[in-house]
Design an enzyme around this catalytic site. Structure first.
Site, PDB file in Angstrom:
ATOM      1  N   ASN A 154       9.516   4.190  -5.719  1.00  0.00           N
ATOM      2  CA  ASN A 154      10.588   4.555  -6.192  1.00  0.00           C
ATOM      3  C   ASN A 154      12.232   4.539  -5.272  1.00  0.00           C
ATOM      4  OD1 ASN A 154       9.447   6.431  -3.972  1.00  0.00           O
ATOM      5  ND2 ASN A 154      10.405   8.226  -4.865  1.00  0.00           N
ATOM      6  N   GLU A 249       4.632  11.180   4.812  1.00  0.00           N
ATOM      7  CA  GLU A 249       6.088  11.658   3.832  1.00  0.00           C
ATOM      8  C   GLU A 249       5.345  11.646   2.377  1.00  0.00           C
ATOM      9  OE1 GLU A 249       8.729  13.264   5.106  1.00  0.00           O
ATOM     10  OE2 GLU A 249       8.826  12.745   6.907  1.00  0.00           O
ATOM     11  N   CYS A 283      10.888  12.112  -4.088  1.00  0.00           N
ATOM     12  CA  CYS A 283       9.998  12.956  -3.712  1.00  0.00           C
ATOM     13  C   CYS A 283      11.174  14.094  -3.623  1.00  0.00           C
ATOM     14  CB  CYS A 283       9.697  12.503  -2.654  1.00  0.00           C
ATOM     15  SG  CYS A 283      11.048  11.966  -1.549  1.00  0.00           S
TER      16      CYS A 283
HETATM   17  P1  NDP Z   1       1.339   5.810  -3.568  1.00  0.00           P
HETATM   18  O1  NDP Z   1       1.082   6.469  -3.007  1.00  0.00           O
HETATM   19  O2  NDP Z   1       0.737   5.375  -4.901  1.00  0.00           O
HETATM   20  O3  NDP Z   1       1.631   4.353  -2.686  1.00  0.00           O
HETATM   21  C1  NDP Z   1       2.208   4.283  -1.251  1.00  0.00           C
HETATM   22  C2  NDP Z   1       1.576   2.862  -1.038  1.00  0.00           C
HETATM   23  O4  NDP Z   1       0.931   3.018  -0.817  1.00  0.00           O
HETATM   24  C3  NDP Z   1       2.140   1.769  -2.397  1.00  0.00           C
HETATM   25  O5  NDP Z   1       2.714   1.065  -1.286  1.00  0.00           O
HETATM   26  C4  NDP Z   1       0.651   1.726  -2.114  1.00  0.00           C
HETATM   27  O6  NDP Z   1       0.456   0.342  -1.976  1.00  0.00           O
HETATM   28  C5  NDP Z   1       0.109   2.004  -0.599  1.00  0.00           C
HETATM   29  N1  NDP Z   1      -1.389   2.031  -0.760  1.00  0.00           N
HETATM   30  C6  NDP Z   1      -2.374   1.923  -1.690  1.00  0.00           C
HETATM   31  N2  NDP Z   1      -3.315   2.315  -1.481  1.00  0.00           N
HETATM   32  C7  NDP Z   1      -3.855   2.876  -0.469  1.00  0.00           C
HETATM   33  C8  NDP Z   1      -4.106   2.617   0.808  1.00  0.00           C
HETATM   34  N3  NDP Z   1      -5.769   2.899  -0.104  1.00  0.00           N
HETATM   35  N4  NDP Z   1      -4.321   2.231   1.969  1.00  0.00           N
HETATM   36  C9  NDP Z   1      -3.078   2.246   2.160  1.00  0.00           C
HETATM   37  N5  NDP Z   1      -1.693   1.754   1.357  1.00  0.00           N
HETATM   38  C10 NDP Z   1      -2.219   1.994   0.605  1.00  0.00           C
HETATM   39  O7  NDP Z   1       2.946   6.357  -3.853  1.00  0.00           O
HETATM   40  P2  NDP Z   1       4.069   5.800  -5.147  1.00  0.00           P
HETATM   41  O8  NDP Z   1       3.753   4.010  -5.074  1.00  0.00           O
HETATM   42  O9  NDP Z   1       3.473   6.124  -6.542  1.00  0.00           O
HETATM   43  O10 NDP Z   1       4.816   6.706  -4.455  1.00  0.00           O
HETATM   44  C11 NDP Z   1       5.492   7.896  -5.311  1.00  0.00           C
HETATM   45  C12 NDP Z   1       5.012   9.083  -4.488  1.00  0.00           C
HETATM   46  O11 NDP Z   1       5.243   9.277  -2.749  1.00  0.00           O
HETATM   47  C13 NDP Z   1       5.155  10.276  -5.266  1.00  0.00           C
HETATM   48  O12 NDP Z   1       4.307  11.457  -5.013  1.00  0.00           O
HETATM   49  C14 NDP Z   1       6.267  10.565  -4.306  1.00  0.00           C
HETATM   50  O13 NDP Z   1       6.388  11.567  -4.202  1.00  0.00           O
HETATM   51  C15 NDP Z   1       6.209  10.053  -2.602  1.00  0.00           C
HETATM   52  N6  NDP Z   1       7.130  10.132  -2.173  1.00  0.00           N
HETATM   53  C16 NDP Z   1       7.322  10.632  -1.108  1.00  0.00           C
HETATM   54  C17 NDP Z   1       8.664  10.676  -0.076  1.00  0.00           C
HETATM   55  C18 NDP Z   1       8.435  12.089   0.939  1.00  0.00           C
HETATM   56  O14 NDP Z   1       9.338  11.074   1.969  1.00  0.00           O
HETATM   57  N7  NDP Z   1       8.047  12.938   1.239  1.00  0.00           N
HETATM   58  C19 NDP Z   1       9.846   9.801  -0.672  1.00  0.00           C
HETATM   59  C20 NDP Z   1       9.539   8.953  -1.421  1.00  0.00           C
HETATM   60  C21 NDP Z   1       8.502   9.412  -2.139  1.00  0.00           C
HETATM   61  P3  NDP Z   1       0.526  -0.451  -3.798  1.00  0.00           P
HETATM   62  O15 NDP Z   1       1.670   0.410  -4.896  1.00  0.00           O
HETATM   63  O16 NDP Z   1       0.392  -1.110  -3.813  1.00  0.00           O
HETATM   64  O17 NDP Z   1      -0.413  -0.124  -4.657  1.00  0.00           O
END
Ligand code: NDP
Length: 513
Positions: A154, A249, A283
Site C-alpha cells: 500500500n 506493524e 493502515c
Molecule cells: P501481507 O501481510 O499480505 O504482506 C506483507 C508482506 O509480507 C509482503 O511483502 C508479503 O509478500 C510478505 N509475506 C507474505 N507471506 C509471508 C511469509 N510467510 N513470511 C514472510 N513474508 C511474507 O500484507 P499486505 O501486503 O496485504 O498489506 C496490507 C496490510 O498491511 C494491511 O493489513 C495493513 O493494515 C497493513 N499495514 C500496516 C501498517 C502499519 O504501520 N501498522 C502500514 C501499512 C500497512 P507478497 O506481497 O509478495 O505476498
C-alpha cells in the site's frame, strides 16, 4: 511490456535468474515490468553479501553514513518525477498520493541523518548499589548487523523502504523484501542509494513472493515487518525458530468519534479525506465513524456530498483525480465482500457501493449508514474507499464501540473541547490518537507510532524507531578498587556478619505501610 532494466535490477538488487513475477499497473491493467522471484539460496547469497559489507558501512560512522543519507535526500528531490512515475506505474495511485510518500521520504532521510547519533549515543548510567562505588557504567548501542525488512503493497516507499532508512543510519546492512505487487519503488531506491555512495551490498532488494519473505526471516538478525496481522503472526512464529527479534506493524480498524460540539465542516473533511485518501489503503485510515445523535444527520449529509464529488480514475497529471485504483485486485474483492455483507444485514450505501465498471481495479468511494457491529465493515479491516458511519447516543457509547475491536492501531476524536477530546483519547485502546486530526502523527518522526492488541508489536519513529535496529551492550569499568573486594573468597563469619548488618542499615529503615 517492459522488464526491469534498472542497474539495480541487473546488479545485486533484484538479481536472480529463474522464476519471474509480473508487475501490473492496477489502474490500467498494463504489465509494466518483470522482477525475479528469489528462492532460499538466492536470499542466502544476498545475506552473505550483506554481512560482508556491513562492517565497512558501520566503520564510516554517523558522519559518513549521514552524508550518504543527505545525498539520498537530494536525489529524492532531483528525481521526484521519476519516482512518482515508478510508484504510479505499480500502484495506480493518483499523483498527490505518491507525492505524499515522497514528502515523507524527504523528511525521513534528513531526520535519521541528523538524529541517529544522538539517539544511539553512549549513556552514562548511575547505580544506587553500594557494590558499584568507584565503577563506571556505560550503556551503548551496537548495530545488529543484517536487518530484514518486509513491506506491504500500500505504501511502497513509506512502509517498505522508509523503515530501511533508520536501519541503515544505525550502521546495519539491509535486505528489503517488498511486496510482489509493488517491488519497483524499492529497486529504484537501491539504484538511488548506489548513486549516492552507499557501499555495494549494504542495501539489497529481495524481490519475490511470500516464500522469499520467509527466507529473509531465516537469514537476518532482526525483522521489521509491515503487513497484515495474519502474516505478521507467521513471521513471528518463523522468527522464533532462530530467536530473531521482530517488530510488527500490522492491520487496523481505526475509529473516529465525532462529538456533538465538533466543527462539523472540519469533521466531515477529516472523515472523507482520511478514509478515501490512497483509496483507503492506509493502515491508519479512518475505517469507521461514530457520531453523537444530535449532529448525526448533518454530518452524514456533509460527508455524502463531499464523497459524491470525488473524482476517481488513473493519474493523469497533478489534480486530475482524487481517488486512484485499488492496488491489489484481491483487496477489491475484500472491500466488495464487506460492503455486500453490510448491505445484506440492513445497511444502506448513500453513494458508491460497487466496483467501478471499465478498465483497471477501482472501487467507488462509498458511504455506508445504518451499520452496526454485526457487520464486517465495522469490525474487520476493509482497507478500501469506504466510510461506514454509525449513530451513537453519547461519547461513552462511542468509546465503548471504538474499543470493541481486536485492533488498536490508531483513532481520532473531533470536538471543540480539546481537553475533553484528550480525555477521550486517553481512554481509546490505540497506539496513537489524534484530536481534531487524523494520520498526521505519521509525519512527526519524533513521535513513536505502533499498534496495540492485534495491530502490532514495537514502534517505528522516535528514539525507539532506531534503537530497535541495535543491540545494547552494558559496560562496567572498575576504576578504584582494592586488591581483593570484601565479598570475595575466602568467606568469613565476621565479614558475613558485617555485611548482614550493613544490609539492615541500608534497607531496613524507612517508612512502610
Ligand atoms: P501481507 O501481510 O499480505 O504482506 C506483507 C508482506 O509480507 C509482503 O511483502 C508479503 O509478500 C510478505 N509475506 C507474505 N507471506 C509471508 C511469509 N510467510 N513470511 C514472510 N513474508 C511474507 O500484507 P499486505 O501486503 O496485504 O498489506 C496490507 C496490510 O498491511 C494491511 O493489513 C495493513 O493494515 C497493513 N499495514 C500496516 C501498517 C502499519 O504501520 N501498522 C502500514 C501499512 C500497512 P507478497 O506481497 O509478495 O505476498
Amino acid at each position: 511490456m517492459a522488464t526491469v532494466e534498472s542497474k539495480a535490477a541487473q546488479g545485486t538488487n533484484g538479481r536472480g535468474a529463474g522464476a519471474q513475477i509480473e508487475v501490473e499497473n492496477p489502474a490500467t491493467g498494463e504489465v509494466v515490468a518483470h522482477v525475479p522471484d528469489l528462492d532460499d539460496e538466492q536470499v542466502a547469497e544476498l545475506a552473505r553479501r550483506g554481512r560482508a559489507a556491513q562492517p565497512g558501512w558501520q566503520a564510516m560512522g554517523y558522519e559518513g553514513r549521514g552524508r550518504v543519507l543527505r545525498r539520498a535526500q537530494k536525489w529524492l528531490l532531483d528525481n521526484s518525477e521519476r519516482l512518482v512515475e515508478t510508484m504510479i506505474s505499480e500502484t495506480g495511485k493518483v499523483v498527490e498520493d505518491v507525492t505524499l510518500e515522497i514528502s515523507y521520504g524527504g523528511g525521513a532521510f534528513g531526520f535519521w541523518a541528523k538524529h541517529a547519533e544522538s539517539y544511539l549515543a553512549d549513556e552514562k548510567v548511575k547505580s544506587s548499589s553500594v557494590f558499584i562505588k568507584g565503577k563506571r557504567l556505560t550503556l551503548r548501542y551496537e548495530p545488529l548487523g543484517l536487518v530484514g525488512i518486509i513491506g506491504p503493497w500500500n505504501y511502497p516507499f513509506v512502509n517498505s523502504f522508509g523503515d530501511a532508512i533508520p536501519a541503515l543510519a544505525a550502521g546495519n546492512s539491509v535486505i528489503l523484501k517488498p511486496s510482489e505487487i509493488t517491488p519497483l519503488t524499492s529497486l529504484l531506491m537501491a539504484e538511488a542509494l548506489t548513486q549516492c555512495g552507499l557501499p555495494e551490498d549494504v542495501f539489497q532488494v529481495a524481490t519475490g513472493r511470500g516464500a522469499t519473505g520467509a527466507a529473509v526471516v531465516d537469514q537476518v538478525d532482526m525483522i521489521m515487518f509491515t503487513g497484515s496481522t495474519a502474516t505478521g503472526k507467521k513471521v513471528m512464529e518463523r522468527a522464533a525458530q532462530t530467536l530473531t527479534p521482530v517488530s510488527l506493524e500490522l492491520g487496523g480498524k481505526d475509529p473516529m468519534i465525532v462529538l456533538s460540539d465538533a466543527d462539523l465542516e472540519r469533521a466531515a473533511n477529516l472523515a472523507v479525506f482520511y478514509s478515501m485518501q490512497n483509496s483507503g489503503q492506509t493502515c491508519i485510515s479512518v475505517e469507521r465513524v461514530y457520531v453523537e445523535e444530535p449532529v448525526y444527520d448533518e454530518f452524514v449529509d456533509k460527508v455524502t456530498e463531499k464523497v459524491r464529488a470525488l473524482r476517481q480514475g488513473p493519474a493523469e497529471g497533478p489534480g486530475s483525480n482524487d481517488v486512484g485504483a485499488m492496488i491489489f485486485p484481491k483487496q477489491a474483492e475484500i472491500v466488495e465482500s464487506h460492503v455486500q455483507d453490510a448491505l445484506a444485514k440492513g445497511a444502506r450505501a448513500l453513494t458508491g457501493g460497487r466496483r467501478r465498471p471499465g478498465a483497471g481495479t477501482f472501487y467507488e468511494p462509498t458511504v455506508l449508514v445504518d451499520v452496526d457491529h454485526t457487520m464486517k465493515a465495522m469490525t474487520e479491516e476493509t482497507f478500501g474507499p469506504t466510510l461506514p458511519i454509525m449513530k451513537v447516543a453519547d461519547a461513552e457509547e462511542a468509546l465503548r464501540l471504538a474499543n470493541d475491536s481486536a485492533y488498536g492501531l490508531s483513532g481520532s476524536v473531533v470536538t471543540k473541547d480539546v481537553a475533553r477530546g484528550e480525555q477521550i483519547a486517553r481512554r481509546m485502546q490505540a497506539g496513537t490518537v489524534c484530536v481534531n486530526d487524523a494520520i498526521m502523527n505519521y509525519m512527526a518522526l519524533e513521535l513513536p507510532m505502533g499498534g496495540w492488541k492485534a495491530s502490532g508489536l514495537g514502534t517505528r519513529h522516535g528514539q525507539g524507531g532506531i534503537r530497535k535496529y541495535t543491540r545494547t551492550q552494558s559496560i562496567l569499568i572498575s576504576r578504584m578498587h582494592l586488591k581483593r573486594d570484601i565479598h570475595m573468597f575466602p568467606y568469613s563469619a565476621t565479614v558475613t556478619k558485617v555485611l548482614g548488618r550493613a544490609l539492615k542499615l541500608l534497607y531496613g529503615r524507612g517508612k512502610r505501610d
